[in-house]
Design a protein around this motif. Sequence first.
Motif, short mmCIF file in Angstrom:
data_model
loop_
_atom_site.label_atom_id
_atom_site.label_comp_id
_atom_site.label_asym_id
_atom_site.label_seq_id
_atom_site.Cartn_x
_atom_site.Cartn_y
_atom_site.Cartn_z
N MET A 1 -21.90 65.09 49.88
CA MET A 1 -21.24 63.97 49.26
C MET A 1 -21.84 62.70 49.56
O MET A 1 -22.25 62.47 50.83
N LYS A 2 -21.60 61.62 48.81
CA LYS A 2 -22.40 60.55 48.78
C LYS A 2 -21.48 59.57 49.79
O LYS A 2 -20.32 59.68 49.78
N LYS A 3 -22.06 58.63 50.46
CA LYS A 3 -21.25 57.83 51.47
C LYS A 3 -20.65 56.64 50.55
O LYS A 3 -21.35 56.26 49.61
N LYS A 4 -19.44 56.55 50.73
CA LYS A 4 -18.66 55.27 49.85
C LYS A 4 -18.44 54.10 50.73
O LYS A 4 -17.90 54.24 51.75
N LEU A 5 -19.11 53.10 50.10
CA LEU A 5 -19.17 51.91 50.62
C LEU A 5 -18.50 50.93 49.76
O LEU A 5 -18.59 51.02 48.65
N ILE A 6 -17.73 49.74 50.62
CA ILE A 6 -17.20 48.51 49.96
C ILE A 6 -17.93 47.67 50.69
O ILE A 6 -18.08 47.50 51.89
N LEU A 7 -18.70 46.58 49.96
CA LEU A 7 -19.41 45.42 50.61
C LEU A 7 -18.62 44.31 50.41
O LEU A 7 -18.11 43.98 49.16
N ASP A 8 -18.17 43.48 51.31
CA ASP A 8 -17.67 42.10 51.37
C ASP A 8 -18.82 41.28 51.86
O ASP A 8 -19.32 41.07 52.93
N VAL A 9 -19.06 40.24 50.74
CA VAL A 9 -20.18 39.32 50.95
C VAL A 9 -20.01 38.03 50.59
O VAL A 9 -19.02 37.78 49.83
N ASP A 10 -20.79 37.01 51.05
CA ASP A 10 -20.68 35.84 50.47
C ASP A 10 -22.19 35.44 50.26
O ASP A 10 -23.04 34.62 50.53
N THR A 11 -22.54 35.95 49.09
CA THR A 11 -23.88 36.38 48.87
C THR A 11 -25.00 35.07 48.57
O THR A 11 -24.82 34.25 47.73
N GLY A 12 -25.82 34.89 49.64
CA GLY A 12 -26.89 34.40 49.96
C GLY A 12 -28.13 35.24 49.85
O GLY A 12 -28.05 36.25 49.41
N VAL A 13 -29.33 34.84 50.33
CA VAL A 13 -30.46 35.63 50.26
C VAL A 13 -30.27 37.05 50.98
O VAL A 13 -30.83 37.85 50.21
N ASP A 14 -29.80 36.88 52.02
CA ASP A 14 -29.90 38.01 52.96
C ASP A 14 -28.68 38.92 52.60
O ASP A 14 -28.75 40.18 52.54
N ASP A 15 -27.57 38.63 52.10
CA ASP A 15 -26.45 39.45 51.33
C ASP A 15 -27.32 40.08 50.03
O ASP A 15 -26.90 41.15 49.87
N ALA A 16 -27.91 39.43 49.14
CA ALA A 16 -28.58 39.90 48.17
C ALA A 16 -29.37 41.11 48.71
O ALA A 16 -29.54 42.30 47.97
N LEU A 17 -30.21 40.96 49.67
CA LEU A 17 -31.20 41.92 50.21
C LEU A 17 -30.35 43.40 50.61
O LEU A 17 -30.63 44.39 50.18
N ALA A 18 -29.09 43.01 51.20
CA ALA A 18 -28.45 43.92 51.62
C ALA A 18 -27.88 44.80 50.51
O ALA A 18 -27.59 46.19 50.56
N ILE A 19 -27.29 43.94 49.45
CA ILE A 19 -26.72 44.83 48.32
C ILE A 19 -28.00 45.60 47.70
O ILE A 19 -27.95 46.76 47.20
N MET A 20 -29.24 45.11 47.55
CA MET A 20 -30.29 45.81 47.00
C MET A 20 -30.59 47.02 47.83
O MET A 20 -30.92 48.26 47.27
N MET A 21 -30.43 46.87 49.13
CA MET A 21 -30.85 48.11 49.95
C MET A 21 -29.63 49.20 49.77
O MET A 21 -29.90 50.38 49.62
N ALA A 22 -28.34 48.72 49.45
CA ALA A 22 -27.33 49.73 49.42
C ALA A 22 -27.62 50.47 47.91
O ALA A 22 -27.51 51.79 47.84
N LEU A 23 -27.99 49.77 46.96
CA LEU A 23 -28.18 50.17 45.72
C LEU A 23 -29.30 51.24 45.56
O LEU A 23 -29.25 52.18 44.86
N SER A 24 -30.31 50.92 46.46
CA SER A 24 -31.46 52.11 46.42
C SER A 24 -31.33 53.19 47.43
O SER A 24 -32.16 54.20 47.19
N ALA A 25 -30.10 53.28 48.00
CA ALA A 25 -30.07 54.56 48.79
C ALA A 25 -29.50 55.59 48.00
O ALA A 25 -28.34 55.52 47.31
N PRO A 26 -30.17 56.62 47.76
CA PRO A 26 -29.63 57.87 46.94
C PRO A 26 -28.63 58.50 47.37
O PRO A 26 -27.68 58.93 46.53
N ASP A 27 -28.11 58.28 48.61
CA ASP A 27 -26.69 59.12 49.01
C ASP A 27 -25.52 58.15 49.47
O ASP A 27 -24.70 58.42 49.98
N VAL A 28 -25.70 57.03 48.61
CA VAL A 28 -24.71 55.88 48.83
C VAL A 28 -24.03 55.66 47.36
O VAL A 28 -24.46 55.61 46.41
N GLU A 29 -22.77 55.66 47.18
CA GLU A 29 -22.12 55.22 46.24
C GLU A 29 -21.25 53.93 46.57
O GLU A 29 -20.52 53.79 47.66
N ILE A 30 -21.46 52.96 45.82
CA ILE A 30 -20.75 51.64 46.11
C ILE A 30 -19.61 51.47 45.30
O ILE A 30 -19.62 51.35 44.19
#
Length: 318
Positions: free
Chosen positions: A1-30
């Motif tokens: 089963m995929k890991k279920k994540l909720i992201l709570d962000v204030d999107t600056g550059v590092d949040d943007a990278l964190a979102i992109m990392m989560a999106l690239s993980a094959p076993d993660v569902e946002i």
Amino acid sequence: MKKKLILDVDTGVDDALAIMMALSAPDVEILGITCCHGNTPLEKVLKNTLRVLKACNRLDIPVYAGCSQPLLSNKQHASDYHGKDGLGDVPDPDAPGLELVQKKNGVKALIKMVKQNQGEVTLVATAPLTNLAVAVQLDPSLPKKLKALYIMGGNIESRGNTTTCGEFNFVADTEAAYVVLERYTCPTTIASWEFTCSNSLPWSFCDQWLSLKTEKAAFMKNISCLSRTKSQSADYQKEITAGQGFNACDTYALAAAINNSLVTESEQVAVTVELDGACTRGMMVLDYMDLLKKKHKVTIMKKVDLEKFKQMLTNSLK
């Protein structure tokens, strides 16, 4: 089963990278992304989050508007570092519009998503903790329904990056940070400011990483130019980061949430947040003497496997 994540962000550059990392993980569902004031005002946070999702071709992920101001603290932003718009002041004329933001309030959406997936959701908070504090006020049972909570914020050596002894997320809403660390008794892991500094990466890796021939890499290189220039300045390295190199900041908490084996050294300790000190307001306090008599201990990240982390960063831009 995929890991279920909720992201709570204030999107600056590092949040943007964190979102992109989560999106690239094959076993993660946002399940969704809730937005909060912080690096930039809420409206810009929403726009930035949508820009990141568009760059990754994932506008299917729901984005929610949460709190636009702190509980009691004076509102502040990080425009000197992330740019006035939060993403390096490189606007995109074709950026998605706010009509794509979900109509449901972000805090209520957070509560509903967790309720519908009890015991399965890992919440990753890389913003001031206002949304989480309001959520637990509305639903005191929320922490019991979470699988885990990962936070980027606070400090462990009283070294500040916003005030003398305060890290930005905890200073931006000190009361919210206090509430969350008091009332969220689910398994909680914290990536502190000093931890991210001591686990920074060589600029040579950053050069190599951003040179990938992909649209995602071009996007990240574009939005990070301003903050990178700031980070590489001699004064910033000396006064703020306490170390040399690229600090992916929010991304460490997200990476650990995806793969906790990334963390190679940690400690468990009870923590709280100083609310009143003239110099120490917003500082995270670690209770090594057990004077607070708190049953709940959080996990403080100390070191990570930097080679694994580099690979996760690389995957995020492929």
